[in-house]
Design a protein around this motif. Structure first.
Motif, PDB file in Angstrom:
ATOM      1  N   PHE A  19      -6.246  -5.177  -6.735  1.00  0.00           N
ATOM      2  CA  PHE A  19      -4.853  -5.258  -6.324  1.00  0.00           C
ATOM      3  C   PHE A  19      -3.976  -5.548  -7.536  1.00  0.00           C
ATOM      4  CE2 PHE A  19      -7.174  -5.806  -2.451  1.00  0.00           C
ATOM      5  CZ  PHE A  19      -6.377  -5.237  -1.469  1.00  0.00           C
ATOM      6  N   VAL A  20      -2.863  -4.848  -7.616  1.00  0.00           N
ATOM      7  CA  VAL A  20      -1.988  -4.932  -8.785  1.00  0.00           C
ATOM      8  C   VAL A  20      -0.551  -5.152  -8.337  1.00  0.00           C
ATOM      9  CG1 VAL A  20      -1.224  -3.767 -10.882  1.00  0.00           C
ATOM     10  CG2 VAL A  20      -3.518  -3.323  -9.986  1.00  0.00           C
ATOM     11  N   GLY A  21       0.120  -6.120  -8.958  1.00  0.00           N
ATOM     12  CA  GLY A  21       1.513  -6.394  -8.628  1.00  0.00           C
ATOM     13  C   GLY A  21       2.362  -6.513  -9.877  1.00  0.00           C
ATOM     14  N   GLY A  22       3.646  -6.784  -9.666  1.00  0.00           N
ATOM     15  CA  GLY A  22       4.596  -6.892 -10.768  1.00  0.00           C
ATOM     16  C   GLY A  22       5.949  -6.401 -10.316  1.00  0.00           C
TER      17      GLY A  22
ATOM     18  N   HIS B 254      -4.230  -8.433   4.869  1.00  0.00           N
ATOM     19  CA  HIS B 254      -2.800  -8.759   4.800  1.00  0.00           C
ATOM     20  C   HIS B 254      -2.524  -9.764   3.683  1.00  0.00           C
ATOM     21  CE1 HIS B 254      -1.192  -6.780   8.430  1.00  0.00           C
ATOM     22  NE2 HIS B 254      -2.363  -7.048   8.995  1.00  0.00           N
ATOM     23  N   LEU B 255      -3.396 -10.757   3.553  1.00  0.00           N
ATOM     24  CA  LEU B 255      -3.158 -11.805   2.571  1.00  0.00           C
ATOM     25  C   LEU B 255      -3.191 -11.263   1.148  1.00  0.00           C
ATOM     26  CD1 LEU B 255      -5.197 -14.751   4.119  1.00  0.00           C
ATOM     27  CD2 LEU B 255      -2.721 -14.462   4.073  1.00  0.00           C
ATOM     28  N   MET B 256      -4.153 -10.398   0.857  1.00  0.00           N
ATOM     29  CA  MET B 256      -4.239  -9.871  -0.505  1.00  0.00           C
ATOM     30  C   MET B 256      -3.060  -8.965  -0.841  1.00  0.00           C
ATOM     31  SD  MET B 256      -8.301  -9.410  -1.321  1.00  0.00           S
ATOM     32  CE  MET B 256      -8.788  -8.624   0.206  1.00  0.00           C
ATOM     33  N   TRP B 257      -2.625  -8.170   0.091  1.00  0.00           N
ATOM     34  CA  TRP B 257      -1.451  -7.332  -0.163  1.00  0.00           C
ATOM     35  C   TRP B 257      -0.214  -8.196  -0.382  1.00  0.00           C
ATOM     36  CZ3 TRP B 257      -1.244  -2.549  -1.696  1.00  0.00           C
ATOM     37  CH2 TRP B 257      -2.304  -1.690  -1.413  1.00  0.00           C
ATOM     38  N   SER B 258      -0.101  -9.276   0.357  1.00  0.00           N
ATOM     39  CA  SER B 258       1.067 -10.149   0.212  1.00  0.00           C
ATOM     40  C   SER B 258       1.010 -10.966  -1.073  1.00  0.00           C
ATOM     41  CB  SER B 258       1.162 -11.091   1.415  1.00  0.00           C
ATOM     42  OG  SER B 258       1.360 -10.367   2.612  1.00  0.00           O
ATOM     43  N   HIS B 259      -0.181 -11.467  -1.435  1.00  0.00           N
ATOM     44  CA  HIS B 259      -0.310 -12.357  -2.587  1.00  0.00           C
ATOM     45  C   HIS B 259      -0.345 -11.631  -3.919  1.00  0.00           C
ATOM     46  CE1 HIS B 259      -2.365 -15.598   0.138  1.00  0.00           C
ATOM     47  NE2 HIS B 259      -1.066 -15.526   0.311  1.00  0.00           N
ATOM     48  N   TYR B 260      -1.021 -10.474  -3.959  1.00  0.00           N
ATOM     49  CA  TYR B 260      -1.350  -9.861  -5.244  1.00  0.00           C
ATOM     50  C   TYR B 260      -0.576  -8.589  -5.569  1.00  0.00           C
ATOM     51  CZ  TYR B 260      -5.322 -13.049  -4.943  1.00  0.00           C
ATOM     52  OH  TYR B 260      -6.113 -14.168  -4.826  1.00  0.00           O
TER      53      TYR B 260
ATOM     54  N   ASN C  59       2.952  -8.210  -5.083  1.00  0.00           N
ATOM     55  CA  ASN C  59       4.396  -8.437  -4.983  1.00  0.00           C
ATOM     56  C   ASN C  59       4.910  -8.022  -3.609  1.00  0.00           C
ATOM     57  OD1 ASN C  59       7.023  -9.125  -5.726  1.00  0.00           O
ATOM     58  ND2 ASN C  59       7.421  -7.169  -6.757  1.00  0.00           N
ATOM     59  N   ALA C  60       4.266  -8.575  -2.590  1.00  0.00           N
ATOM     60  CA  ALA C  60       4.675  -8.334  -1.195  1.00  0.00           C
ATOM     61  C   ALA C  60       4.715  -6.843  -0.859  1.00  0.00           C
ATOM     62  CB  ALA C  60       6.031  -8.981  -0.911  1.00  0.00           C
TER      63      ALA C  60
ATOM     64  N   LEU D 193      -1.055   2.734  -2.216  1.00  0.00           N
ATOM     65  CA  LEU D 193       0.274   2.169  -2.422  1.00  0.00           C
ATOM     66  C   LEU D 193       0.597   1.152  -1.335  1.00  0.00           C
ATOM     67  CD1 LEU D 193       1.923   5.616  -3.107  1.00  0.00           C
ATOM     68  CD2 LEU D 193       1.468   3.878  -4.846  1.00  0.00           C
ATOM     69  N   GLY D 194       1.280   0.080  -1.728  1.00  0.00           N
ATOM     70  CA  GLY D 194       1.704  -0.902  -0.745  1.00  0.00           C
ATOM     71  C   GLY D 194       2.716  -0.325   0.223  1.00  0.00           C
ATOM     72  N   ALA D 195       2.877  -0.979   1.357  1.00  0.00           N
ATOM     73  CA  ALA D 195       3.785  -0.480   2.386  1.00  0.00           C
ATOM     74  C   ALA D 195       5.232  -0.445   1.920  1.00  0.00           C
ATOM     75  CB  ALA D 195       3.662  -1.348   3.636  1.00  0.00           C
ATOM     76  N   ARG D 196       5.585  -1.286   0.938  1.00  0.00           N
ATOM     77  CA  ARG D 196       6.947  -1.303   0.409  1.00  0.00           C
ATOM     78  C   ARG D 196       7.032  -0.699  -0.991  1.00  0.00           C
ATOM     79  NH1 ARG D 196       8.009  -7.569   2.113  1.00  0.00           N
ATOM     80  NH2 ARG D 196       8.951  -7.233   4.166  1.00  0.00           N
ATOM     81  N   ALA D 197       6.062   0.095  -1.366  1.00  0.00           N
ATOM     82  CA  ALA D 197       6.063   0.679  -2.706  1.00  0.00           C
ATOM     83  C   ALA D 197       7.363   1.444  -2.944  1.00  0.00           C
ATOM     84  CB  ALA D 197       4.877   1.617  -2.864  1.00  0.00           C
ATOM     85  N   PRO D 198       8.037   1.188  -4.064  1.00  0.00           N
ATOM     86  CA  PRO D 198       9.288   1.898  -4.339  1.00  0.00           C
ATOM     87  C   PRO D 198       9.041   3.384  -4.590  1.00  0.00           C
ATOM     88  CG  PRO D 198       8.614   0.603  -6.237  1.00  0.00           C
ATOM     89  CD  PRO D 198       7.694   0.220  -5.115  1.00  0.00           C
ATOM     90  N   ALA D 199      10.103   4.173  -4.428  1.00  0.00           N
ATOM     91  CA  ALA D 199       9.983   5.623  -4.595  1.00  0.00           C
ATOM     92  C   ALA D 199       9.471   5.980  -5.985  1.00  0.00           C
ATOM     93  CB  ALA D 199      11.336   6.281  -4.329  1.00  0.00           C
ATOM     94  N   SER D 200       9.849   5.190  -6.991  1.00  0.00           N
ATOM     95  CA  SER D 200       9.411   5.481  -8.355  1.00  0.00           C
ATOM     96  C   SER D 200       7.906   5.348  -8.507  1.00  0.00           C
ATOM     97  CB  SER D 200      10.124   4.551  -9.343  1.00  0.00           C
ATOM     98  OG  SER D 200       9.903   3.190  -8.997  1.00  0.00           O
TER      99      SER D 200
END
Length: 258
Positions: free
Chosen positions: A5-8, A107-113, A115-116, A207-214
């Protein structure tokens, strides 16, 4: 398959995806883990007979004077420091860990790691473990065991690697939902170590559920140059369970989650 899982923030995550898809893997310093209670252990002092027998087997070159000095570290007034604090500090500074998981639908990993849900998960083929284990700096790899109490470090009752293993692969039970598999390598003190593997060991991205278009566009562009790269996005079938949908060229956004 194995997942990372990757965030930022939305700008940085684009550069991270570029690096990840070229095969770059980040081994984080054990000293910088977000849970400061990882890698704890309960030190169990050895008997003098066990101490001497272990050194005869593993370090027969040590002189009698060296052995006496070493024994004083376990039996003297600084025994607690020498058997608990100092060994853990050494482990934390010189070991680096890559954490992967076998499940993507937490759900927890997507939320924690991520960036929501604004990040992604990279999907690796299981063969990546053998590739990383071939390194000369490889210390060990395996599934994490989740326990209510820290493991015991029973000094001089096994080889150095066997004594260290439970410490590296045990976490508190609160983390059991992760079902983590980790790969550990050694190195000089640093914030992280980056290792590159063949990009063919990456089978896709989620991709996360809220992944930006970019970010969605970045993943689709990567697939143009590598048609076998699978691009999916987290969705929901109307309930709480997470599902995956395929992302294609015409799909601006796979979900409509605010």
């Amino acid at each position: 398959m194995l997942h990372k899982f990757v965030g930022g923030d939305d700008a940085a995550i684009l550069d991270v995806m570029d690096k990840v898809l070229t095969g770059s893997l980040k081994f984080a310093s054990a000293a910088h883990f977000n849970d400061p209670f990882e890698f704890k252990f309960k030190s169990v002092a050895p008997s003098r007979d066990r101490f001497d027998a272990w050194h005869r087997q593993h370090h027969p070159e040590r002189s009698a004077a060296e052995l006496e000095n070493a024994w004083a570290a376990f039996a003297g007034p600084a025994a607690d420091w020498n058997t608990s604090y100092a060994p853990r500090a050494n482990v934390l500074s010189r070991l680096f860990v890559l954490c992967l998981v076998e499940r993507w639908d937490s759900h927890l990993m997507w939320s924690h790691y991520t960036n929501a849900h604004r990040g992604f998960a990279v999907v690796y083929k299981p063969e990546v473990i053998d590739t990383l284990a071939a390194s000369a700096d490889h210390v060990g790899s395996g599934h994490v065991s989740y326990r209510a109490e820290p493991p015991e470090l029973r000094w001089f009752e096994a080889s150095p690697g066997e004594m260290l293993g439970p410490i590296l692969f045990t976490k508190p039970t609160a983390w059991s939902y992760e079902k983590e598999l980790r790969i550990v390598r050694a190195g000089e003190p640093a914030g992280a170590i980056f290792v590159t593997v063949d990009p063919s060991l990456i089978s896709g991205v989620i991709l996360g559920a809220r992944a930006p278009a970019s970010l969605i566009a970045k993943a689709i562009a990567a697939r143009r140059s590598r048609p076998d790269l699978r691009v999916q996005q987290v969705s929901s079938g109307g309930g709480y369970d997470l599902t995956l949908v395929e992302v294609d060229e015409n799909l601006k956004r796979a979900n409509h989650i605010l």
